[in-house]
Design a protein around this motif. Structure first.
Motif, PDB file in Angstrom:
ATOM      1  N   ALA A  28      41.961  15.219  22.426  1.00 30.27           N
ATOM      2  CA  ALA A  28      41.785  14.396  21.226  1.00 30.27           C
ATOM      3  C   ALA A  28      40.326  14.341  20.783  1.00 30.27           C
ATOM      4  O   ALA A  28      40.035  14.034  19.629  1.00 30.27           O
ATOM      5  N   ALA A  29      39.391  14.633  21.678  1.00 27.69           N
ATOM      6  CA  ALA A  29      37.967  14.593  21.342  1.00 27.69           C
ATOM      7  C   ALA A  29      37.503  15.870  20.653  1.00 27.69           C
ATOM      8  O   ALA A  29      36.414  15.909  20.106  1.00 27.69           O
ATOM      9  N   ILE A  30      38.328  16.895  20.666  1.00 27.44           N
ATOM     10  CA  ILE A  30      37.947  18.192  20.094  1.00 27.44           C
ATOM     11  C   ILE A  30      38.715  18.384  18.795  1.00 27.44           C
ATOM     12  O   ILE A  30      39.942  18.451  18.797  1.00 27.44           O
ATOM     13  N   GLN A  31      37.991  18.457  17.687  1.00 26.53           N
ATOM     14  CA  GLN A  31      38.618  18.656  16.398  1.00 26.53           C
ATOM     15  C   GLN A  31      38.215  20.023  15.863  1.00 26.53           C
ATOM     16  O   GLN A  31      37.039  20.353  15.825  1.00 26.53           O
ATOM     17  N   VAL A  32      39.190  20.778  15.456  1.00 21.72           N
ATOM     18  CA  VAL A  32      38.953  22.115  14.922  1.00 21.72           C
ATOM     19  C   VAL A  32      39.244  22.072  13.431  1.00 21.72           C
ATOM     20  O   VAL A  32      40.291  21.596  13.010  1.00 21.72           O
ATOM     21  N   GLY A  33      38.307  22.570  12.636  1.00 21.58           N
ATOM     22  CA  GLY A  33      38.478  22.642  11.191  1.00 21.58           C
ATOM     23  C   GLY A  33      38.823  24.059  10.776  1.00 21.58           C
ATOM     24  O   GLY A  33      37.935  24.824  10.401  1.00 21.58           O
ATOM     25  N   PRO A  34      40.104  24.442  10.883  1.00 22.97           N
ATOM     26  CA  PRO A  34      40.484  25.840  10.594  1.00 22.97           C
ATOM     27  C   PRO A  34      40.530  26.121   9.093  1.00 22.97           C
ATOM     28  O   PRO A  34      40.601  25.198   8.288  1.00 22.97           O
ATOM     29  N   PRO A  35      40.506  27.391   8.749  1.00 19.10           N
ATOM     30  CA  PRO A  35      40.681  27.749   7.338  1.00 19.10           C
ATOM     31  C   PRO A  35      42.094  27.383   6.873  1.00 19.10           C
ATOM     32  O   PRO A  35      42.989  27.175   7.704  1.00 19.10           O
ATOM     33  N   GLY A  36      42.287  27.322   5.573  1.00 14.84           N
ATOM     34  CA  GLY A  36      43.575  26.946   4.994  1.00 14.84           C
ATOM     35  C   GLY A  36      44.755  27.706   5.574  1.00 14.84           C
ATOM     36  O   GLY A  36      44.665  28.898   5.841  1.00 14.84           O
ATOM     37  N   GLY A  37      45.841  26.981   5.824  1.00 15.75           N
ATOM     38  CA  GLY A  37      47.057  27.590   6.320  1.00 15.75           C
ATOM     39  C   GLY A  37      47.177  27.613   7.834  1.00 15.75           C
ATOM     40  O   GLY A  37      48.243  27.903   8.370  1.00 15.75           O
ATOM     41  N   TRP A  38      46.127  27.318   8.549  1.00 12.47           N
ATOM     42  CA  TRP A  38      46.151  27.326  10.014  1.00 12.47           C
ATOM     43  C   TRP A  38      46.237  25.901  10.535  1.00 12.47           C
ATOM     44  O   TRP A  38      45.658  24.984   9.983  1.00 12.47           O
ATOM     45  N   THR A  39      46.963  25.730  11.628  1.00 10.10           N
ATOM     46  CA  THR A  39      47.088  24.420  12.272  1.00 10.10           C
ATOM     47  C   THR A  39      46.464  24.496  13.661  1.00 10.10           C
ATOM     48  O   THR A  39      46.880  25.320  14.478  1.00 10.10           O
ATOM     49  N   PRO A  40      45.475  23.649  13.921  1.00 15.25           N
ATOM     50  CA  PRO A  40      44.824  23.707  15.239  1.00 15.25           C
ATOM     51  C   PRO A  40      45.652  23.025  16.317  1.00 15.25           C
ATOM     52  O   PRO A  40      46.447  22.131  16.040  1.00 15.25           O
ATOM     53  N   TYR A  41      45.468  23.469  17.538  1.00 13.24           N
ATOM     54  CA  TYR A  41      46.088  22.849  18.701  1.00 13.24           C
ATOM     55  C   TYR A  41      45.159  23.046  19.893  1.00 13.24           C
ATOM     56  O   TYR A  41      44.737  24.164  20.173  1.00 13.24           O
ATOM     57  N   VAL A  42      44.829  21.962  20.561  1.00 10.92           N
ATOM     58  CA  VAL A  42      44.007  22.033  21.772  1.00 10.92           C
ATOM     59  C   VAL A  42      44.921  21.657  22.926  1.00 10.92           C
ATOM     60  O   VAL A  42      45.394  20.526  23.016  1.00 10.92           O
ATOM     61  N   ALA A  43      45.200  22.608  23.805  1.00 11.19           N
ATOM     62  CA  ALA A  43      46.212  22.444  24.848  1.00 11.19           C
ATOM     63  C   ALA A  43      45.794  21.499  25.972  1.00 11.19           C
ATOM     64  O   ALA A  43      46.613  20.759  26.494  1.00 11.19           O
ATOM     65  N   ARG A  44      44.529  21.547  26.359  1.00  7.65           N
ATOM     66  CA  ARG A  44      44.129  20.721  27.503  1.00  7.65           C
ATOM     67  C   ARG A  44      42.653  20.377  27.408  1.00  7.65           C
ATOM     68  O   ARG A  44      41.904  20.958  26.629  1.00  7.65           O
ATOM     69  N   ALA A  45      42.262  19.455  28.268  1.00  8.88           N
ATOM     70  CA  ALA A  45      40.874  19.014  28.308  1.00  8.88           C
ATOM     71  C   ALA A  45      39.957  20.162  28.728  1.00  8.88           C
ATOM     72  O   ALA A  45      40.381  21.076  29.428  1.00  8.88           O
ATOM     73  N   LEU A  46      38.716  20.091  28.293  1.00  8.99           N
ATOM     74  CA  LEU A  46      37.703  21.036  28.752  1.00  8.99           C
ATOM     75  C   LEU A  46      36.939  20.366  29.884  1.00  8.99           C
ATOM     76  O   LEU A  46      36.454  19.253  29.746  1.00  8.99           O
ATOM     77  N   ARG A  47      36.822  21.037  30.988  1.00  8.71           N
ATOM     78  CA  ARG A  47      36.170  20.510  32.195  1.00  8.71           C
ATOM     79  C   ARG A  47      34.658  20.728  32.133  1.00  8.71           C
ATOM     80  O   ARG A  47      34.193  21.764  31.652  1.00  8.71           O
ATOM     81  N   LEU A  48      33.904  19.753  32.626  1.00  9.47           N
ATOM     82  CA  LEU A  48      32.457  19.901  32.741  1.00  9.47           C
ATOM     83  C   LEU A  48      32.160  21.051  33.698  1.00  9.47           C
ATOM     84  O   LEU A  48      32.636  21.066  34.830  1.00  9.47           O
ATOM     85  N   GLN A  49      31.380  22.037  33.245  1.00 11.33           N
ATOM     86  CA  GLN A  49      31.061  23.214  34.058  1.00 11.33           C
ATOM     87  C   GLN A  49      29.637  23.217  34.570  1.00 11.33           C
ATOM     88  O   GLN A  49      29.370  23.700  35.662  1.00 11.33           O
ATOM     89  N   SER A  50      28.712  22.720  33.742  1.00 15.64           N
ATOM     90  CA  SER A  50      27.315  22.762  34.147  1.00 15.64           C
ATOM     91  C   SER A  50      26.508  21.753  33.353  1.00 15.64           C
ATOM     92  O   SER A  50      26.968  21.223  32.341  1.00 15.64           O
TER      93      SER A  50
END
Length: 134
Positions: A28-50
């Motif tokens: 829910a914290a990641i918002q994607v602004g795709p070009p027209g006609g596309w629907t964004p979906y973020v499947a899972r959380a992004l883990r802290l790597q470094s």
């Protein structure tokens, strides 16, 4: 494609005493602004790597090399020293995703002299990252 983060870190301004990174960025914290006609979906959380220290704002991508980095049992310790001696303000960068695809950064207090990042790892992947700056 543009990616924006809408996230409240709950950290006071640059003078906050104990910088920290969120262990995960929820979808829910990641918002994607795709070009027209596309629907964004973020499947899972992004883990802290470094965690890294920057000289200047994140857009400049001036990542400072650690003054010391050593392996310890079950992980690694990275240390940056003399952070308050340079011209540019220093920033703490929290890097998320398997290849550090997303960075959240905030300025460190001007009085910050050093930062120590301790990684605890299991099978080569960080399981916990502790940050101490003074």
């Amino acid at each position: 494609m543009r990616v924006a983060l809408c996230l409240a870190l709950g950290i006071a301004g640059p003078a906050a005493a104990a910088p920290s990174c969120l262990p995960d960025l929820p979808p829910a914290a990641i918002q994607v602004g795709p070009p027209g006609g596309w629907t964004p979906y973020v499947a899972r959380a992004l883990r802290l790597q470094s965690v890294s220290v920057l000289e200047g704002p994140p857009a400049e991508m001036a990542v400072l090399k650690q003054d010391a980095s050593r392996r310890v049992s079950g992980g690694r310790i990275d240390i940056w020293r003399n952070l308050n001696s340079a011209r540019e303000p220093k920033w703490l960068a929290c890097n998320y995703g398997a290849a550090n695809e997303v960075m959240l950064a905030r300025p460190l207090a001007a009085s910050t002299r050093s930062c120590r990042v301790t990684y605890r790892q299991l099978r080569g992947r960080p399981t916990a990252i502790d940050i101490a700056c003074d």
